[in-house]
Design an enzyme around this catalytic site. Structure first.
Site, mmCIF file in Angstrom:
data_model
loop_
_atom_site.group_PDB
_atom_site.id
_atom_site.type_symbol
_atom_site.label_atom_id
_atom_site.label_comp_id
_atom_site.label_asym_id
_atom_site.label_seq_id
_atom_site.Cartn_x
_atom_site.Cartn_y
_atom_site.Cartn_z
ATOM 1 N N ASP A 1 0.857 -1.138 -0.091
ATOM 2 C CA ASP A 1 0.059 0.009 -0.024
ATOM 3 C C ASP A 1 0.842 1.315 -0.188
ATOM 4 O O ASP A 1 2.073 1.301 0.305
ATOM 5 C CB ASP A 1 -0.934 0.086 1.140
ATOM 6 C CG ASP A 1 -0.491 -0.292 2.603
ATOM 7 O OD1 ASP A 1 1.090 -0.231 2.413
ATOM 8 O OD2 ASP A 1 -0.905 -0.657 3.348
ATOM 9 N N ASN B 1 -7.398 -2.318 14.414
ATOM 10 C CA ASN B 1 -8.765 -2.683 14.075
ATOM 11 C C ASN B 1 -8.884 -3.978 13.162
ATOM 12 O O ASN B 1 -10.041 -4.166 12.713
ATOM 13 C CB ASN B 1 -9.561 -1.398 13.476
ATOM 14 C CG ASN B 1 -9.011 -1.191 12.158
ATOM 15 O OD1 ASN B 1 -7.959 -1.627 11.899
ATOM 16 N ND2 ASN B 1 -9.369 0.237 11.270
ATOM 17 N N HIS C 1 -7.390 -4.466 10.645
ATOM 18 C CA HIS C 1 -6.880 -4.242 9.156
ATOM 19 C C HIS C 1 -5.641 -4.846 8.671
ATOM 20 O O HIS C 1 -4.697 -5.039 9.307
ATOM 21 C CB HIS C 1 -7.092 -2.711 8.608
ATOM 22 C CG HIS C 1 -5.795 -2.020 8.957
ATOM 23 N ND1 HIS C 1 -5.987 -0.692 9.992
ATOM 24 C CD2 HIS C 1 -4.595 -1.904 8.686
ATOM 25 C CE1 HIS C 1 -4.713 -0.196 10.229
ATOM 26 N NE2 HIS C 1 -3.860 -0.837 9.184
ATOM 27 N N GLU D 1 -9.577 -1.628 5.356
ATOM 28 C CA GLU D 1 -10.359 -1.367 6.817
ATOM 29 C C GLU D 1 -11.530 -2.133 7.000
ATOM 30 O O GLU D 1 -11.945 -2.770 6.054
ATOM 31 C CB GLU D 1 -10.774 0.126 6.902
ATOM 32 C CG GLU D 1 -9.732 1.109 6.504
ATOM 33 C CD GLU D 1 -8.839 1.434 7.899
ATOM 34 O OE1 GLU D 1 -8.872 0.355 8.733
ATOM 35 O OE2 GLU D 1 -8.152 2.535 8.081
HETATM 36 C C1 GLP Z 1 -0.507 0.532 8.387
HETATM 37 C C2 GLP Z 1 -0.262 -0.284 7.182
HETATM 38 C C3 GLP Z 1 -0.369 -1.882 7.347
HETATM 39 C C4 GLP Z 1 0.264 -2.297 9.015
HETATM 40 C C5 GLP Z 1 -0.343 -1.487 9.981
HETATM 41 C C6 GLP Z 1 0.409 -1.664 11.193
HETATM 42 O O1 GLP Z 1 -1.803 0.892 8.534
HETATM 43 N N1 GLP Z 1 -1.018 0.015 6.230
HETATM 44 O O2 GLP Z 1 0.195 -2.407 6.322
HETATM 45 O O3 GLP Z 1 0.352 -3.619 8.875
HETATM 46 O O4 GLP Z 1 -0.193 0.082 9.717
HETATM 47 O O5 GLP Z 1 1.295 -0.799 11.641
HETATM 48 P P1 GLP Z 1 2.539 -1.325 12.690
HETATM 49 O O6 GLP Z 1 2.990 -2.532 12.374
HETATM 50 O O7 GLP Z 1 3.324 -0.061 12.707
HETATM 51 O O8 GLP Z 1 1.689 -1.670 13.875
#
Ligand code: GLP
Length: 241
Positions: free
Chosen positions: A67, A136, A138, A143
């Site tokens: 993404d 949440n 995702h 989402e």
């Molecule tokens: C973002 C990314 C996800 C990631 C999530 C969790 O929203 N788009 O791909 O898994 O954050 O991030 P973190 O690993 O910093 O908790």
């Protein structure tokens, strides 16, 4: 689904890097699905270490990231493109032309989405996809909603995700409200998936992913249906199981 619980994120990073290493050793020109966020950083550090010690050659490897924010310049520190170069790609011998990060810039963003799906298909599909998980539930930027998405698409970020990601920006108003993200369908097509979750703050999402019925209300729960999904947790993330 295989679930493995480790002491901490450093140990997880080492084990996850071994999965990547065995994939690369099996197929030098494999296609890796990459993720951003804090969770994969120990894995990326270990991949750099393996590369520097001469054990891992990325010269034929191809990558596709999950993404990217809409409306953020690739040169900016908060862009996922820059994140990947700063934390991994600039430290290994991957060819820049083999690296793909969503780049939503066309007048019609759905053209960028379709082109991204076409490029993944042309590469032969993703062999191994790494995922983190949002608070949440995702995955990528899919989402919670009423339906599972299919291909790459444009997403409106929820307030919970904007708040979670504000730590990378000066002010919450600076966090982009939209992103381009691989869909649940794109992720499920990967031949093998590794989801990593670390820390107590992810425990609720992990419980919903693994113990609740599969539902787009918790996008990560769809992994229960994947034939080769592995989940690496530390003790904090596993604390509600
Ligand atoms: C973002 C990314 C996800 C990631 C999530 C969790 O929203 N788009 O791909 O898994 O954050 O991030 P973190 O690993 O910093 O908790």
């Amino acid at each position: 689904m295989e679930i493995r619980i480790y002491k901490d994120d450093v140990q997880i990073g080492k084990e996850a890097a071994l999965l990547f290493a065995s994939q690369i050793l099996k197929k030098r020109d494999c296609v890796l699905g990459m993720a951003t966020g804090s969770t994969p950083l120990p894995t990326y550090q270990e991949l750099v270490r393996l590369h520097e010690s001469g054990m891992l050659d990325f010269s034929e490897v191809r990558t596709f990231n999950l993404d990217e924010y809409v409306g953020i310049d690739r040169a900016r520190e908060q862009s996922y493109y820059r994140f990947m170069f700063d934390n991994l790609f600039s430290k290994i011998n991957i060819k820049p032309e083999n690296v793909h990060v969503p780049h939503p810039v066309s007048a019609n963003l759905s053209d960028d989405c379709a082109a991204y799906d076409a490029a993944i298909a042309e590469a032969g599909g993703i062999d191994l996809q790494i995922l983190g998980i949002g608070h949440n539930g995702h995955i990528a930027f899919n989402e919670p909603s009423g339906v599972f998405s299919s291909g790459t698409h444009i997403v409106e970020l929820t307030q919970s995700t904007i708040e979670a990601n504000q730590r990378f920006f000066e002010r919450i108003e600076d966090v982009p409200k939209k992103a381009m993200s691989m869909g649940i369908g794109s992720i499920m097509k990967a031949r093998e998936i590794l989801l990593i979750a670390t820390g107590k703050q992810k425990a609720q999402a992990v419980k919903a992913m693994l113990r609740d019925a599969v539902s787009p209300a918790c996008p990560a729960s769809v992994l229960q249906f994947h034939h080769a999904a592995t989940v690496f947790l530390d003790e904090g993330a596993a604390s509600l199981l």
